[in-house]
Design a protein around this motif. Structure first.
Motif, PDB file in Angstrom:
ATOM      1  N   ALA A 136      -1.555   1.931   0.480  1.00 54.48           N
ATOM      2  CA  ALA A 136      -2.205   1.560   1.738  1.00 54.48           C
ATOM      3  C   ALA A 136      -2.403   2.842   2.544  1.00 54.48           C
ATOM      4  CB  ALA A 136      -1.353   0.559   2.503  1.00 54.48           C
ATOM      5  N   THR A 138      -3.870   5.123   5.676  1.00 50.93           N
ATOM      6  CA  THR A 138      -4.195   4.963   7.090  1.00 50.93           C
ATOM      7  C   THR A 138      -5.708   5.013   7.262  1.00 50.93           C
ATOM      8  OG1 THR A 138      -2.121   5.965   7.799  1.00 50.93           O
ATOM      9  CG2 THR A 138      -3.927   5.967   9.389  1.00 50.93           C
ATOM     10  N   TYR A 159       1.172   4.510   2.659  1.00 45.44           N
ATOM     11  CA  TYR A 159       2.255   3.538   2.500  1.00 45.44           C
ATOM     12  C   TYR A 159       2.135   2.934   1.106  1.00 45.44           C
ATOM     13  CZ  TYR A 159       2.098   4.182   7.524  1.00 45.44           C
ATOM     14  OH  TYR A 159       2.082   4.739   8.778  1.00 45.44           O
ATOM     15  N   CYS A 183       4.744  -4.209   0.625  1.00 38.08           N
ATOM     16  CA  CYS A 183       4.522  -3.069   1.518  1.00 38.08           C
ATOM     17  C   CYS A 183       4.463  -3.631   2.934  1.00 38.08           C
ATOM     18  CB  CYS A 183       3.228  -2.339   1.168  1.00 38.08           C
ATOM     19  SG  CYS A 183       2.875  -0.915   2.215  1.00 38.08           S
ATOM     20  N   GLY A 184       5.492  -3.320   3.728  1.00 33.44           N
ATOM     21  CA  GLY A 184       5.559  -3.920   5.056  1.00 33.44           C
ATOM     22  C   GLY A 184       5.636  -5.428   4.942  1.00 33.44           C
ATOM     23  N   SER A 186       3.086  -7.222   3.825  1.00 37.63           N
ATOM     24  CA  SER A 186       2.092  -7.624   2.829  1.00 37.63           C
ATOM     25  C   SER A 186       2.722  -7.655   1.440  1.00 37.63           C
ATOM     26  CB  SER A 186       0.912  -6.652   2.840  1.00 37.63           C
ATOM     27  OG  SER A 186      -0.027  -7.001   1.854  1.00 37.63           O
ATOM     28  N   TRP A 210      -2.555 -10.374   3.266  1.00 41.15           N
ATOM     29  CA  TRP A 210      -2.991  -9.015   3.582  1.00 41.15           C
ATOM     30  C   TRP A 210      -3.204  -8.898   5.088  1.00 41.15           C
ATOM     31  CZ3 TRP A 210      -3.256  -4.143   2.599  1.00 41.15           C
ATOM     32  CH2 TRP A 210      -4.248  -3.331   3.152  1.00 41.15           C
ATOM     33  N   LEU A 212      -2.184  -5.641   6.924  1.00 46.33           N
ATOM     34  CA  LEU A 212      -1.847  -4.300   7.395  1.00 46.33           C
ATOM     35  C   LEU A 212      -3.032  -3.740   8.178  1.00 46.33           C
ATOM     36  CD1 LEU A 212      -0.052  -2.849   4.232  1.00 46.33           C
ATOM     37  CD2 LEU A 212       0.942  -4.017   6.203  1.00 46.33           C
ATOM     38  N   LYS A 215      -5.465  -0.335   7.807  1.00 48.73           N
ATOM     39  CA  LYS A 215      -5.030   0.229   6.523  1.00 48.73           C
ATOM     40  C   LYS A 215      -6.093  -0.104   5.474  1.00 48.73           C
ATOM     41  CE  LYS A 215      -0.970   1.620   8.030  1.00 48.73           C
ATOM     42  NZ  LYS A 215      -1.209   1.271   9.450  1.00 48.73           N
ATOM     43  N   ARG A 297      -8.558  -3.412   6.441  1.00 55.32           N
ATOM     44  CA  ARG A 297      -8.170  -4.326   7.528  1.00 55.32           C
ATOM     45  C   ARG A 297      -8.648  -3.714   8.833  1.00 55.32           C
ATOM     46  NH1 ARG A 297      -7.644  -7.562  10.858  1.00 55.32           N
ATOM     47  NH2 ARG A 297      -5.779  -8.730  11.484  1.00 55.32           N
TER      48      ARG A 297
END
Length: 429
Positions: A136, A138, A159, A183-184, A186, A210, A212, A215, A297
């Motif tokens: 992911a 930024t 990420y 991931c986080g 997600s 999803w 994020l 991202k 996103r």
């Protein structure tokens, strides 16, 4: 409307596509029923049949209603499916961190990513580093958030999705490495599938929740062979672009589009790697990396853009020689045009067949006006070619036509000249 639409557009288009797909499925069933009713019977009752909607001879294994079958189907034709049998048992092998068939072996890291894809015949290694790493990136909010990608995104915070659990098992004529990632907030589930007698890997992916924000999810692939140019599929052909950043033009191509596939091959090293997809069209091929854009996103103009669950498939195909020496082009069509399986008995003979592998039958359809059938062929490799064209449809007259389907003269189907990437339209009546 563009892909960067507001949420209302997506809600309405989902409903509309649902209606269209239901109508098309009903039309397909009616057509198959008509063809079955007009099929000459040979005493074969029951069983399953497959229709091949592509220009290529297809031999593949498929799963239908929980059972596995083998299909051998000519272009634009039908054939009866045969049970897959136990032939795969002798070539499949599962290890703690890998799997293999008769053609390739695959190894995985502790965090779920691929560390090796090797040819069983030559021992050649096709990838380097952690391949198929799910990252992911930024995705900074720009003035036109959904339209623009920050050119410096590779240098910003990343990420990584890491495995939370995995298992490897056999499912009929395929081996499956099924992994869950997080991931986080997600989560993601992915099946890496190696079919019996296949020399490519299928990645069936489901991204759950999803969310994020700002991202961009990408699959990062590191081929062992890299070159100054990459080849990208486009409609009725392909195009090469630089993989460098030395000029402003090259640097600006940090994110480019492709239809069914992109490929990097190195002529001196003698091999390459293709990345194929069924609905993901953004690629970055720079600095030894092939990166496939899977999801973004953004928040403007749609605050809910891409939020939710997504399913998609992509494929890694390592091959010997250049992009046109392997099966990249046929595989791209197969991924996007699955065999049509039916219980209706069918005998559809090949509608069109070309004499050279670089001449492809792209379209078969009713003529727009005046009756007859239109067939469109095109040259796929950028080289002049003379070939034969065999048309299996009944007809009395045949003409070459322009793109508006107006006849421009007769044509000798045994001796047809194509210039590089030329599209030819043939009208039969």
């Amino acid at each position: 409307l563009p892909g960067s639409s507001i949420n209302r557009v997506y809600e309405e288009s989902r409903a509309e596509y649902g209606r269209i797909i239901a109508e098309l499925n009903a039309m397909k069933d009616a057509i198959l029923g008509y063809l079955s009713a007009h099929t000459t019977r040979y005493g074969e009752d029951g069983g399953l049949y497959a229709v091949n909607p592509t220009s290529f001879i297809r031999t593949e294994y498929l799963k239908h209603n929980g059972s596995w079958y083998k299909a051998d189907v000519m272009p634009y034709a039908s054939a009866k499916l045969t049970p897959a049998g136990a032939a795969a048992e002798k070539t499949f092998r599962i290890t703690r961190d890998g799997m293999e068939n008769a053609k390739i072996s695959v190894e995985f890291s502790s965090v779920g990513y691929i560390t090796s894809i090797k040819s069983k015949a030559t021992g050649r290694e096709y990838v380097q580093g952690l391949t198929n790493r799910l990252v992911a990136y930024t995705d900074r909010k720009k003035s036109f958030n959904a339209w623009d990608i920050d050119i410096k995104y590779p240098d910003r915070a990343k990420y990584y999705y890491d495995a939370t659990g995995s298992k490897t098992y056999q499912d009929g004529a395929s081996l499956v490495r099924e992994t869950s990632y997080k991931c986080g907030r997600s989560t993601l589930r992915q099946k890496v599938i190696l079919k019996f007698d296949a020399d490519y890997l299928i990645f069936e992916t489901e991204v759950v929740d999803w969310n994020l924000k700002h991202k961009m999810l990408r699959a990062d692939i590191y081929p062992a062979a890299f070159d100054k140019k990459a080849t990208y599929d486009i409609q009725f052909g392909n195009i090469t672009r630089s993989t460098g950043t030395a000029t402003l033009k090259d640097y600006a191509q940090f994110e480019v589009c492709a239809h069914k596939w992109a490929d990097v091959s190195n002529e001196k090293m003698g091999f390459g790697l293709s990345v194929l997809n069924d609905c993901k069209y953004g690629y970055r091929i720079k600095n030894g990396l092939i990166s496939l854009n899977l999801l973004r996103r953004t928040t403007s103009p749609d605050k809910l853009a891409d939020k939710g669950t997504h399913t998609f498939t992509y494929v890694l195909y390592p091959h010997e020689g250049g992009v046109f020496d392997g099966n990249t082009i046929p595989l791209g069509y197969e991924i996007n045009n699955p065999l049509i399986v039916t219980e209706k008995e069918l005998e559809i003979t090949t509608a069109a067949l070309t004499g050279k592998k670089n001449i492809l039958t792209e379209t078969i359809k009713p003529a727009y006006r005046g009756g007859g059938t239109i067939l469109r062929f095109y040259e796929t490799e950028g080289r002049s070619t003379v070939t034969s064209l065999k048309i299996g449809l009944p007809y009395k007259e045949v003409y070459e036509a322009d793109m508006l389907e107006r006849p421009i003269g007769g044509i000798d189907l045994d001796h047809v000249k194509f210039s590089p990437y030329e599209i030819k339209t043939i009208l039969v009546k």
